[in-house]
Each structure stands twice: as C-alpha cells, then as structure tokens.
Design a protein around this motif. Structure first.
Motif, PDB file in Angstrom:
ATOM      1  N   SER B 342       0.874  -1.169   0.000  1.00 50.32           N
ATOM      2  CA  SER B 342       0.000   0.000   0.000  1.00 50.32           C
ATOM      3  C   SER B 342       0.914   1.221   0.000  1.00 50.32           C
ATOM      4  O   SER B 342       1.702   1.413   0.916  1.00 50.32           O
ATOM      5  N   ILE B 343       0.826   2.027  -1.051  1.00 44.47           N
ATOM      6  CA  ILE B 343       1.794   3.111  -1.210  1.00 44.47           C
ATOM      7  C   ILE B 343       1.089   4.457  -1.225  1.00 44.47           C
ATOM      8  O   ILE B 343       0.043   4.626  -1.872  1.00 44.47           O
ATOM      9  N   HIS B 344       1.681   5.359  -0.523  1.00 45.34           N
ATOM     10  CA  HIS B 344       1.195   6.731  -0.466  1.00 45.34           C
ATOM     11  C   HIS B 344       1.996   7.523  -1.491  1.00 45.34           C
ATOM     12  O   HIS B 344       3.215   7.562  -1.426  1.00 45.34           O
ATOM     13  N   SER B 367      12.328   8.538  -4.596  1.00 45.88           N
ATOM     14  CA  SER B 367      12.046   7.515  -3.584  1.00 45.88           C
ATOM     15  C   SER B 367      10.647   6.928  -3.782  1.00 45.88           C
ATOM     16  O   SER B 367      10.449   5.719  -3.618  1.00 45.88           O
ATOM     17  N   THR B 368       9.679   7.755  -4.190  1.00 47.01           N
ATOM     18  CA  THR B 368       8.336   7.234  -4.468  1.00 47.01           C
ATOM     19  C   THR B 368       8.394   6.267  -5.656  1.00 47.01           C
ATOM     20  O   THR B 368       7.811   5.184  -5.638  1.00 47.01           O
ATOM     21  N   PHE B 369       9.145   6.724  -6.665  1.00 42.65           N
ATOM     22  CA  PHE B 369       9.279   5.872  -7.853  1.00 42.65           C
ATOM     23  C   PHE B 369       9.820   4.493  -7.472  1.00 42.65           C
ATOM     24  O   PHE B 369       9.316   3.472  -7.912  1.00 42.65           O
ATOM     25  N   GLU B 370      10.828   4.507  -6.633  1.00 45.37           N
ATOM     26  CA  GLU B 370      11.446   3.225  -6.294  1.00 45.37           C
ATOM     27  C   GLU B 370      10.482   2.319  -5.544  1.00 45.37           C
ATOM     28  O   GLU B 370      10.448   1.105  -5.764  1.00 45.37           O
ATOM     29  N   LYS B 371       9.670   2.933  -4.677  1.00 45.72           N
ATOM     30  CA  LYS B 371       8.659   2.137  -3.969  1.00 45.72           C
ATOM     31  C   LYS B 371       7.657   1.537  -4.952  1.00 45.72           C
ATOM     32  O   LYS B 371       7.305   0.357  -4.886  1.00 45.72           O
TER      33      LYS B 371
END
Lengths: 255, 620
Positions: B342-344, B367-371
């Motif tokens: 679950s990603i914000h 960092s979002t991209f990597e998640k």
C-alpha cells in the motif's frame, strides 16, 4: 509335364435355400502350358461364370481349381489378390483402360504395382507395344485412339507382366472385324512364339477359330471339346459353325 | 394416391440416401436456432444494452451465419439432387410430366424442410441451454439461469429457413425443367485433355502470394502504407485470393506434372494413378479449393485473434491498470492480511510549454518511484539520478512511433532525460499521462500544488470484486480505479467475442469440412469405375486404399496448409499491430482447428471407401 490349369468337379450355385440356381455343374478339364483355348456356348450357358471362377474373381461352391500346384479355389482374401496380380492377366470386352493415363502409362501400371526397376519397365512396354503394333501411339490418351487400339492396349497391359495365364472375356465383342482380326492375330502369334497360355470366352465363331482347342458348355455342363489339330483356321471356323448349328436353339445368337 | 402421398412415401422409403441431406439441414437449423436463442436471451440482452458493441457483434454474426447456412444448404441440396437424377429420369421415361415431377420434388423438399425445422428447433433448444451456461462462465458471470425459451428466436429461425427451403425447392423445380432425357444415356463421355500449367501463371501465382505476405508484414510506418493508405488491406486480400487461386490452378498442376513425368517416382505402385487423378481434380476444383482455403484462413485468423485477445485479458488489464486499486485521497481501511503493498504517492502537476504544444507532466520523486517500481516488480527499481537528470515514464511508449525525448524543462530549468520506461506506473484511469521522476530535492523545490494518491496492490486481485465496489462507493475515494472491475468488464466483452468467434469458427469449420466431404463423395461416385478396373487387373485393396488416402489427403491438405499459412501471416501482422504475444493462444486454436479438420478427413476416407468397395463387390 504337369498341366497349368486343372479344373476338378467345379460347381457353382447361386441363391440360397429353395431358390437356387446351378450355373455350373461338375466341370472338369485341364489346360497345358502354351495352349490357346476358347470357351463357347450360348448366352446363359455359364461361360462368364466359369471365367470368373477360374480367374479367381468369384469362388466356386464346390470343386478344386489348380493353377500349377496351387489350389485357387481354397485361397482367400489378400492371398487371392496377390496371386491374381502375380500370375494372371485379364482382357475385358470394354477394355477397362484408365482415361486419365496415357497408353504407355496404362500398360506400365501392372509393372509399377510390382515395383520393377524403371529401365526394365520401359523395355518391356516398348517390346510389348511393338508386338501389338501400337508403338506409335504410346503417348496418346485412350479417348484419342480407336476401339481396336484400345483393346490392343488392354492386351498389352494384360501380357506385359508375363502372367502364367491370360483370361479374355469377349475381347472382340465391341470391335469391328478388321480390328478383331488384328487383335486375334497378335494374340495367336504371341501364343505361338512366346508360349503364352491364353483362354478366351466368346460366342463369336470367328474369334474362336483362332484357338487351338475349344470347349463348349451349355446349361452349366461341359459337353464337347474340339481340337483344331492340323486344320487351317478357315476349316476350323467351318467346323465350329457346324457344331454351333447342331447346338440348336441357341444357334442364332452365336453369329 | 395423391402427389403429396407419393412425396411422403418417397422420403420414408429412401431414408438412407435422404439421411445425409436431412442431417445437414437439421444441423444448420440447430446451429442457427441456438445462435438466435443466445441472441435473444435475457442475460445477453441486458449485457447488450450496456454495450452496443456486443449487440453489434451478435447481429453481424447472425448475418454471416445466415449467408453461410444458406450456402451450406444449397450445396448439400445440389449434391442430393445430383444423386437423384436417375430417379427423375426414370419418371420422365415412364411418361410422367415434367410439371408433375417438379411438383413432387417441390413438395418433398418442403416436407423435409418442415420436419427438419421441428427437429432442429427442439435439438437447438437443448444445445442453446448448454451453450448459454458455457457463455456466462466465459464472461465470468456466476449466475444461475433457468431454461431460456425465446419465441423471437423461433420466429426468426422459421422465417429464415422457410425462405431458404422455398429457394431450394424452386431450384429443384428448375432442374427438372432444364433436365434432358439424353443425360441419362451418357453414352459417349468425352475425354478431357490433361491440364497443363502456363509458366506465366505459375510465376504470377507465387509472386502474388509473396507480395501479399510481404505487404501484410509491413509496419504501419513503412512507406508502402503511406503510399497505398486505406486500400492496403484490400490489396492484401485481393493478392492473397488471386495467389491462392493460381496456386491451385497452376502451381500445383505444374508440380504434379513434374512428378508424374519423373518415372522413378511415378512408376512405382499407383503413384501414376494418384498424380493423374489429382491433376484433373485440382484443376477442376480450383475455385472450390480457393474458397475453402480462404474460409480456413478467415476462420483461423478471426478465431486466433479473438482467442488471443481473450487469453490476454489479464495482461491487457495489468498494462493499463497495474495497481489493484488507486484513488486520489487518503488511505482507507483495508484488511491488511490481503494487502501486498500500500503506497502513499505525492505528485505535482507541471505544465510545460514547448514550441509545438502544451503538455502536462505528473512529477514524482525518486524515492516514491522506487517504492512503486518495487511494488510492481519491475526489473530495474533503483534509479540513481544525479543533478540535472530525470527519468520519464511514458505508458505505451513505442520506439517506432514516438520521438525520443532527450530534454525536458521544468519551471525554466532544463533537465536531461536519462532513462525511459514504456510501462504505466499508475492506473491510467486515475492518473493518465507522462510521469517524470526527479531527485527528491528537485521535487521538493517545485512550485506546484501537491496531490496525494493511494496505490494498493492485493494478493490474487481478481477475487476482490466486493471490496472494489465498496471502496468505489465511498465519497472519499476520488478518481477511483480498480483492476478487478476493469478485468470483469473486459472479460464480459471479450467473453462474448470469444464465444461468438469460436461458435462461428466451428460453424465455418464444419461447413468447410462438409463441402470437401460432399465434393469427394461426388468424385468417389465418378471414380467408381476406375477403381473397379484397378481391382480387376489385380491391384490389391491395400494399394487402392493407399491411393484413395493420398488423393483425399492432398485435397484436404492443400487448402489447409495455405489457410494456416495465410492465417499465420495475418496473425503475425495482427500481433505486431497490437503489440501482443499471441503465440500460445494461436497455437492452441490452430491445433484445435487441425484436429477437427483431420476428423473430417477420416470420415471422408470412410465414405470414399464405402462407395468404391461397395461398387467393386457389386461388380463381381
């Protein structure tokens, strides 16, 4: 010397139960190597039935038929087919040529089925075609040639595999007299030179006069045998006509 | 005895020879009625209301089916009439007037028609129930259904077939009037010349086919496309049909000629016979064989494409909707045992004005991209951007069609694009468009409103339709998108397509097989005498059977191979166009096709043997 064909007490019954018809009864005779035999008789006498039984196309109800030392009356299925292919040749009244093949191809068919080398097939076809005088039309199709040429082609096909015995069923039935003479002369010279054994069924006295010996059948019985001996073909022809006249009733339909 | 009585009696007495005709008529009716029932069934109608596409597909298919069924019945009727010419001739010879014979045949055909209509509708009723439940299963709907009975379907079937029967009956009438007694006494059969192939048409045939294949495999960007434009498909189809016809008419004739003249091959067993029979047969049937090859190609292509799309449904959905759920807003309470990830996601939208156009980019940080990349199990998840460099995610990026973007300027700062991703990282219906990945610091420095999204990945996502509906209903989930829902919707559409496709495919296949069957049976009838001759001159049955196998096999195989070849080329072109890998579904489909086709081959061989050997036995 042993006979080529030995027929012993052959009987053929059609139908079942009470509704039976004896087409052949107690027929016995022999044919030797190199003979040219004719079978004559009025319509319905059993000529064709006899030929079918001898040629293994039909089987007799009773009796034995030896071709050399094999009893074909007792053979069955594939054994019969193989025997027919390897040892017998057929000439039919209506030629039975394949329209889609050339004369050469029609003649080569039995050899091709026996899987001979191509060179040998070629040679055999050529020499057989020469003997019957059709070498010039080898590459024509059946619909391009005359009835006489067709029947000579059919004869080539029957003889090319060098069978022990040739059966001819009314071979001249559909031919004019010139063509019939050509064919019969070719057959009889092959018979004399190469000692091919030939048996023809006919009700035409002219065709029969080319034979060396004639068997007459009537109502399913073998009732007379005639030998040409030293007579000329013409004299023999007269003898046959006289014999047929004596046969009475059926006389008119043999001419 | 009235004429009607005679007609009835005629059918009863000749049941066996009528069997084939009645059988194929009933078969056509069953097929059509089943399809009509499906078309009018409530469940599909509901679907159809939702989707104009489905009702369009069904109507178009029904039309194709009518044409096909009509051709099929006409074909079997012609075959049937041919067999009965002798009977007709006999009546004629006995002095029955043509008018009366015509009436007799007309009545008889109508009686056959009505009887088969009744039988066909009853049988079709049961078949349709079976197929309906199968269809719902394919569409992924778990609905219990009762018996569906549609009076509309009955009326439509009746109208269609009454017209067809009326037509065939009139056809019978026409045959009587054209009929000449002399046909009965075909005393002198004229010989036909052996077909010869012209070199020019051999070359033309091969060239047409090669050209068609070459064109079909051209890219949309190739100059040929821009030159021919929309005429391209027509040119391809025309060349293919022409090439196919010339293959049968000339190329095969040429090849068979060469084979027949090679004594080493031809003069062995019955090869000679096989080759010459085929020569006449191929040339005489070039038109029929072309139709069969074209039909096979169409069936194979359409079936393969439809099956491929269905097979690919999951993948197609995942391409546009990589996350199970995605929405704009805050996190929702979801049972954590089924949540995989679950990603914000925080994003900023930047408008860029370039010379030609204005474009909006969604920007996220590294960092979002990597998640996200990790959650989607991308191969390359670590992105080490340095200063002045960005990465770009362009869904459906295609090297051939799009220009590579080397630079992008965000709020007057120019960045170099060092990495390009061609897949979607977000659900496209929630967040469409091109995504730019920047260093975290660059992202933070951008002046734009920040919008928050939630991306959720579940285990076994296809099973959570209820949760999907629940979430969608909440007012807090803006721009909600769901892979589950998407999958379900797509499945309904492709399921119907698959069903209709395979249904029609099957009908085409059966009809194709039957046409060859009828053709070969007619030829067996013509060839009887030839085989009798062979048998009489001492050719063993085994050899005769072998030449029959070869001949029938060739007539079956030649159009099948061409059909498969055309189909393969078409499907390769199709999968290139849609960028899908169709190999597995297409192989499954082709294998099924070939299998049923082979069954037909064996049935035909059986029929052929029966005809030939029956006559040989009688000849004795």
């Amino acid at each position: 010397m042993e006979s080529l064909l030995q027929v012993k007490n052959v009987e053929k019954v059609f139908g079942k139960g009470t509704n039976t018809f004896k087409a052949l009864e107690d027929i016995s005779f022999t044919i030797d190597h190199g003979e040219f035999v004719g079978i004559m008789g009025p319509s319905g006498a059993g000529k064709s039935t006899l030929l079918h039984v001898l040629a293994t196309i039909d089987s007799p109800t009773k009796g034995d038929i030896y071709i050399e030392d094999e009893n074909v009356a007792k053979m069955k299925g594939n054994q019969l087919v193989d025997f027919r292919r390897d040892h017998l040749g057929f000439i039919f009244q209506d030629y039975n040529l394949l329209d889609s093949l050339t004369v050469r191809e029609n003649i080569v068919l039995p050899l091709a089925i026996a899987k001979l080398p191509v060179k040998e097939m070629d040679e055999k076809v050529e020499s057989m075609a020469k003997a019957f005088g059709i070498a010039a039309i080898l590459d024509k199709y059946p619909y391009q040639i005359s009835g006489g040429q067709k029947q000579r082609t059919a004869s080539c096909r029957a003889l090319v595999s060098n069978p022990k015995l040739i059966f001819a069923d009314e071979p001249t039935g559909a031919l004019d007299s010139k063509s019939a003479t050509d064919l019969l002369q070719a057959l009889s010279s092959l018979n004399e030179e190469q000692e091919t054994t030939i048996m023809i069924v006919t009700h035409d006295a002219f065709a029969a006069s080319f034979c060396r010996r004639i068997l007459f059948i009537s109502d399913g019985h073998l009732f007379k045998e005639m030998n040409r001996g030293t007579h000329s073909r013409k004299a023999f022809y007269q003898m046959i006509l006289e014999e047929l006249a004596q046969l009475g009733g059926g006389g008119h339909d043999v001419i | 005895m009235t004429l009607f009585n005679i007609a009835l009696k005629n059918i009863r007495k000749n049941m066996k020879s009528y069997g084939l005709y009645i059988g194929s008529t009933i078969f056509s009716i069953v097929i059509f009625f089943t399809f009509a029932t499906l078309k009018y069934s409530g469940d599909i109608s509901e679907l159809a209301e939702e989707s104009k596409q489905i009702s369009g597909i069904m109507n178009a298919s029904a039309f194709v089916l009518i044409i096909f069924v009509a051709i099929f019945i006409l074909y079997s009727n012609a075959f049937f009439m041919r067999k009965r010419k002798k009977e007709v001739a006999l009546y004629s010879l006995m002095g029955v007037r043509k008018q009366k014979i015509g009436f007799l045949l007309f009545f008889e055909n109508m009686v056959i028609g009505i009887i088969s209509l009744i039988v066909g509708i009853v049988a079709g009723f049961f078949l349709s129930q079976l197929l309906l439940s199968l269809l719902l299963k394919l569409m992924g709907l778990n609905i219990e259904i009762g018996f569906v009975f549609s009076s509309n379907a009955i009326i439509e079937t009746m109208i269609v077939f009454m017209i067809i029967f009326l037509f065939t009956s009139l056809q019978g009438y026409r045959i009587i009037y054209r009929f000449k007694l002399i046909d009965l006494f075909q005393a002198s059969k004229k010989g036909e010349d052996l077909p010869v192939a012209k070199a020019i048409s051999v070359i033309l045939g091969l060239a047409a086919l090669v050209a068609a294949y070459w064109l079909a495999l051209q890219d949309l960007t190739s100059p040929v496309w821009s030159y021919l434009g929309l005429a391209m498909p027509i040119v391809i189809i025309a060349l293919t049909v022409l090439g196919t016809f010339l293959i049968f008419n000339s190329v095969l004739v040429y090849v068979l000629h060469r084979m027949k003249n090679r004594k080493f091959w031809a003069w062995k067993g019955l090869n000679l016979m096989t080759a010459s029979q085929l020569l006449y047969r191929i040339r005489g049937n070039a038109k029929t064989l072309t139709i069969i090859a074209t039909l096979s190609a169409t069936t194979i292509t359409a079936g393969g494409a439809v099956f491929g799309v269905y097979y690919d449904t999951g993948k197609t959905v995942e391409q546009s909707t990589p996350f199970t759920f995605m929405w704009q807003g805050h996190e929702e309470n979801i049972d954590s045992s089924i949540v995989k990830e679950s990603i914000h996601v925080d994003t900023k939208t930047i408008r860029v004005n370039s010379e030609q156009m204005e474009k909006e980019y969604t920007v996220i940080d590294q960092s979002t991209f990597e998640k996200l990349a990790k959650a989607l199990e991308w191969e390359q998840t670590a992105l080490n951007l340095t200063k002045g460099k960005v990465a770009m995610v362009e869904p459906f990026y295609n090297e051939q069609w799009m220009e590579e973007v080397a630079n992008v300027s965000l709020q007057d700062v120019n960045y170099e694009v060092v990495q390009m991703y061609g897949e979607s990282i977000f659900n496209l219906s929630t967040l469409p468009g091109t995504v730019i990945v920047t260093q975290d610091e660059v992202y933070n420095a951008l002046h734009a409103e920040e919008i928050t999204y939630q991306a959720v990945q579940l285990d076994n996502y296809k099973t959570h339709i209820d949760l999907s509906k629940e979430l969608e209903a909440k007012p807090s989930t803006v721009d909600f998108s769901s892979a589950v829902q998407n999958y379900q919707d797509t499945l309904e559409g492709t399921g119907v397509m698959l069903f209709v496709g395979s249904f029609l495919g099957l009908v085409f296949l059966v009809a194709t097989g039957s046409i060859i069957f009828f053709k070969m049976m007619t030829e067996a009838e013509d060839d009887k005498d030839k085989y009798s001759i062979l048998y009489n001159i001492g050719v063993p049955k085994k050899e005769i059977k072998r030449t029959i196998r070869n001949q029938v096999g060739f007539v079956f195989l030649a159009p099948l191979i061409l059909g498969l070849l055309h189909g393969t080329v078409a499907l390769v072109a199709f999968s290139n166009l849609l960028q899908m890998n169709l190999l597995i579904p297409v192989v499954i489909w082709m294998a099924t096709y070939v299998f049923i086709y082979i069954l037909y081959y064996f049935i035909t061989i059986q029929g052929f043997h029966k005809t030939i050997f029956h006559s040989i036995q009688e000849g004795n």
